[in-house]
Design a protein around this motif. Structure first.
Motif, PDB file in Angstrom:
ATOM      1  N   GLN A   1     -19.010 -13.479  30.325  1.00  0.00           N
ATOM      2  CA  GLN A   1     -19.917 -14.603  30.518  1.00  0.00           C
ATOM      3  C   GLN A   1     -21.214 -14.331  29.759  1.00  0.00           C
ATOM      4  O   GLN A   1     -21.536 -13.175  29.457  1.00  0.00           O
ATOM      5  CB  GLN A   1     -20.203 -14.812  32.009  1.00  0.00           C
ATOM      6  N   PRO A   2     -21.984 -15.371  29.457  1.00  0.00           N
ATOM      7  CA  PRO A   2     -23.204 -15.187  28.667  1.00  0.00           C
ATOM      8  C   PRO A   2     -24.180 -14.176  29.263  1.00  0.00           C
ATOM      9  O   PRO A   2     -24.849 -13.451  28.517  1.00  0.00           O
ATOM     10  CB  PRO A   2     -23.808 -16.600  28.636  1.00  0.00           C
ATOM     11  N   GLN A   3     -24.281 -14.109  30.588  1.00  0.00           N
ATOM     12  CA  GLN A   3     -25.234 -13.178  31.189  1.00  0.00           C
ATOM     13  C   GLN A   3     -24.743 -11.736  31.170  1.00  0.00           C
ATOM     14  O   GLN A   3     -25.513 -10.807  31.473  1.00  0.00           O
ATOM     15  CB  GLN A   3     -25.577 -13.588  32.626  1.00  0.00           C
ATOM     16  N   GLY A   4     -23.476 -11.521  30.828  1.00  0.00           N
ATOM     17  CA  GLY A   4     -22.960 -10.173  30.647  1.00  0.00           C
ATOM     18  C   GLY A   4     -22.716  -9.382  31.909  1.00  0.00           C
ATOM     19  O   GLY A   4     -22.607  -8.155  31.860  1.00  0.00           O
ATOM     20  N   LYS A   5     -22.587 -10.037  33.058  1.00  0.00           N
ATOM     21  CA  LYS A   5     -22.423  -9.329  34.325  1.00  0.00           C
ATOM     22  C   LYS A   5     -20.973  -9.350  34.805  1.00  0.00           C
ATOM     23  O   LYS A   5     -20.682  -9.576  35.973  1.00  0.00           O
ATOM     24  CB  LYS A   5     -23.341  -9.940  35.388  1.00  0.00           C
ATOM     25  N   THR A   6     -20.049  -9.146  33.889  1.00  0.00           N
ATOM     26  CA  THR A   6     -18.635  -9.134  34.249  1.00  0.00           C
ATOM     27  C   THR A   6     -18.024  -7.782  33.880  1.00  0.00           C
ATOM     28  O   THR A   6     -18.608  -7.001  33.126  1.00  0.00           O
ATOM     29  CB  THR A   6     -17.861 -10.244  33.527  1.00  0.00           C
TER      30      THR A   6
ATOM     31  N   ILE B   1      -7.313   0.242  33.904  1.00  0.00           N
ATOM     32  CA  ILE B   1      -8.693   0.164  34.376  1.00  0.00           C
ATOM     33  C   ILE B   1      -8.732   0.042  35.894  1.00  0.00           C
ATOM     34  O   ILE B   1      -7.937  -0.700  36.484  1.00  0.00           O
ATOM     35  CB  ILE B   1      -9.426  -1.063  33.773  1.00  0.00           C
ATOM     36  N   GLN B   2      -9.660   0.768  36.506  1.00  0.00           N
ATOM     37  CA  GLN B   2      -9.993   0.550  37.908  1.00  0.00           C
ATOM     38  C   GLN B   2     -11.446   0.117  38.003  1.00  0.00           C
ATOM     39  O   GLN B   2     -12.285   0.573  37.227  1.00  0.00           O
ATOM     40  CB  GLN B   2      -9.797   1.828  38.736  1.00  0.00           C
ATOM     41  N   TYR B   3     -11.736  -0.764  38.967  1.00  0.00           N
ATOM     42  CA  TYR B   3     -13.123  -1.186  39.144  1.00  0.00           C
ATOM     43  C   TYR B   3     -13.370  -1.729  40.542  1.00  0.00           C
ATOM     44  O   TYR B   3     -12.477  -2.246  41.204  1.00  0.00           O
ATOM     45  CB  TYR B   3     -13.528  -2.244  38.108  1.00  0.00           C
ATOM     46  N   ASP B   4     -14.603  -1.545  40.963  1.00  0.00           N
ATOM     47  CA  ASP B   4     -15.115  -2.151  42.184  1.00  0.00           C
ATOM     48  C   ASP B   4     -15.767  -3.460  41.756  1.00  0.00           C
ATOM     49  O   ASP B   4     -16.786  -3.458  41.048  1.00  0.00           O
ATOM     50  CB  ASP B   4     -16.139  -1.209  42.822  1.00  0.00           C
ATOM     51  N   GLY B   5     -15.196  -4.574  42.167  1.00  0.00           N
ATOM     52  CA  GLY B   5     -15.677  -5.862  41.687  1.00  0.00           C
ATOM     53  C   GLY B   5     -16.864  -6.432  42.442  1.00  0.00           C
ATOM     54  O   GLY B   5     -17.316  -7.538  42.127  1.00  0.00           O
ATOM     55  N   THR B   6     -17.400  -5.689  43.403  1.00  0.00           N
ATOM     56  CA  THR B   6     -18.441  -6.231  44.274  1.00  0.00           C
ATOM     57  C   THR B   6     -19.639  -6.771  43.507  1.00  0.00           C
ATOM     58  O   THR B   6     -20.141  -7.857  43.801  1.00  0.00           O
ATOM     59  CB  THR B   6     -18.917  -5.151  45.271  1.00  0.00           C
ATOM     60  N   ALA B   7     -20.136  -6.019  42.548  1.00  0.00           N
ATOM     61  CA  ALA B   7     -21.370  -6.397  41.849  1.00  0.00           C
ATOM     62  C   ALA B   7     -21.126  -7.208  40.581  1.00  0.00           C
ATOM     63  O   ALA B   7     -22.082  -7.552  39.882  1.00  0.00           O
ATOM     64  CB  ALA B   7     -22.163  -5.137  41.506  1.00  0.00           C
ATOM     65  N   PHE B   8     -19.860  -7.507  40.269  1.00  0.00           N
ATOM     66  CA  PHE B   8     -19.538  -8.220  39.037  1.00  0.00           C
ATOM     67  C   PHE B   8     -19.216  -9.690  39.312  1.00  0.00           C
ATOM     68  O   PHE B   8     -18.730 -10.046  40.385  1.00  0.00           O
ATOM     69  CB  PHE B   8     -18.345  -7.576  38.342  1.00  0.00           C
ATOM     70  N   CYS B   9     -19.458 -10.513  38.301  1.00  0.00           N
ATOM     71  CA  CYS B   9     -19.110 -11.937  38.377  1.00  0.00           C
ATOM     72  C   CYS B   9     -17.690 -12.155  37.857  1.00  0.00           C
ATOM     73  O   CYS B   9     -17.454 -12.989  36.968  1.00  0.00           O
ATOM     74  CB  CYS B   9     -20.107 -12.763  37.571  1.00  0.00           C
TER      75      CYS B   9
END
Length: 269
Positions: A20-25, A7-15
């Motif tokens: 996590q419960p809010q699903g922003k990971t 996997i590759q990802y830009d982590g800027t906008a992720f927690c």
């Protein structure tokens, strides 16, 4: 069937990575995409959890699924449901003995630091920034004491869940290229915030706040309070995860990072 993914990802906008419960990971985004493609819930196990703002060049996960899909289908099908900031690079069927975290023998992190009197908006989220010049020779001298097997408690977050603070740091490289300084850290494993805490200390030495030998004193103290503050996450990348050759894990596609060539071709040192 056990499947591994790169996997590759830009982590800027992720927690961070972990769900996590809010699903922003990143894990939440990946597992939602896998469920959309496979039509069944899928739980992933990751090689190394990254923090908020930290990027992944060569992250590895595995999961078990009771359905047959071609390896290229896992890549294309999952990517169809992922945001543009996350992408599966490869998929590979693995034996049941493979474990993304516990089978890993080493991890490599990169840190990219922009050194300039004025910050660059084009590097926002992609590189750390400091406005004062650094003494690279002093930083390299300070880093030598860290190589080998040590108790790295002085560089460990209070939230770290690792069973032991003893890790084997194989390599620290520091190279400059224009206004960017590139750091490479390779170890059997890392503690929570370990690289960012090491960066804070190395930069403190580079700015002349402490002599090079100070870092050895911090290491020997095993006291987090003796070390510098944790440095910013924006320039940190999980570059590669190493596994025994028997698993034939594909190499991380590091060439997709704009500055990854610093480690494969000549650069000012």
């Amino acid at each position: 069937m056990r499947i591994a993914l790169g996997i590759q990802y830009d982590g800027t906008a992720f927690c961070g990575w972990q769900s996590q419960p809010q699903g922003k990971t990143v894990q939440d985004a990946l597992e939602r995409a896998l469920e959309e493609f496979a039509r069944v819930p899928i739980h992933t196990v990751v090689a190394g959890r990254t923090d908020t703002g930290v990027h992944g060049l060569g992250q590895v996960v595995h999961f078990d699924a009771d359905l047959e899909r071609a390896e290229f289908s896992w890549v294309r099908g999952t990517n169809a449901f992922l945001p543009t900031t996350v992408a599966v690079q490869w998929a590979k069927a693995m034996p049941e003995t493979f474990h993304a975290r516990f089978s890993a023998s080493e991890r490599t992190y990169y840190y990219v630091l922009h050194v300039h009197p004025v910050r660059s908006p084009l590097l926002a989220g992609r590189a750390g920034w400091i406005y004062t010049p650094l003494d690279l020779d002093a930083m390299r001298e300070a880093a030598r004491c860290l190589i080998g097997e040590h108790d790295f408690s002085a560089f460990r977050s209070s939230e770290c869940q690792a069973k032991t603070p003893i890790k084997h740091l194989h390599q620290i490289d520091i190279r400059s290229c224009g206004d960017l300084i590139h750091f490479r850290f390779r170890a059997n494993a890392f503690l929570h915030h370990m690289v960012r805490n090491l960066m804070g200390c190395l930069i403190a030495v580079g700015r002349g706040r402490y002599p090079a030998e100070w870092l050895a004193e911090v290491l020997a103290s095993r006291n987090r309070d003796r070390a510098a503050p944790t440095f910013m996450p924006e320039g940190l990348y999980l570059a590669q995860v190493g596994y025994p050759e028997a698993f034939a894990v594909p190499p991380a596609p590091l060439g997709s990072a704009p500055w990854s060539g610093i480690w494969s071709k000549g650069a000012q040192t």
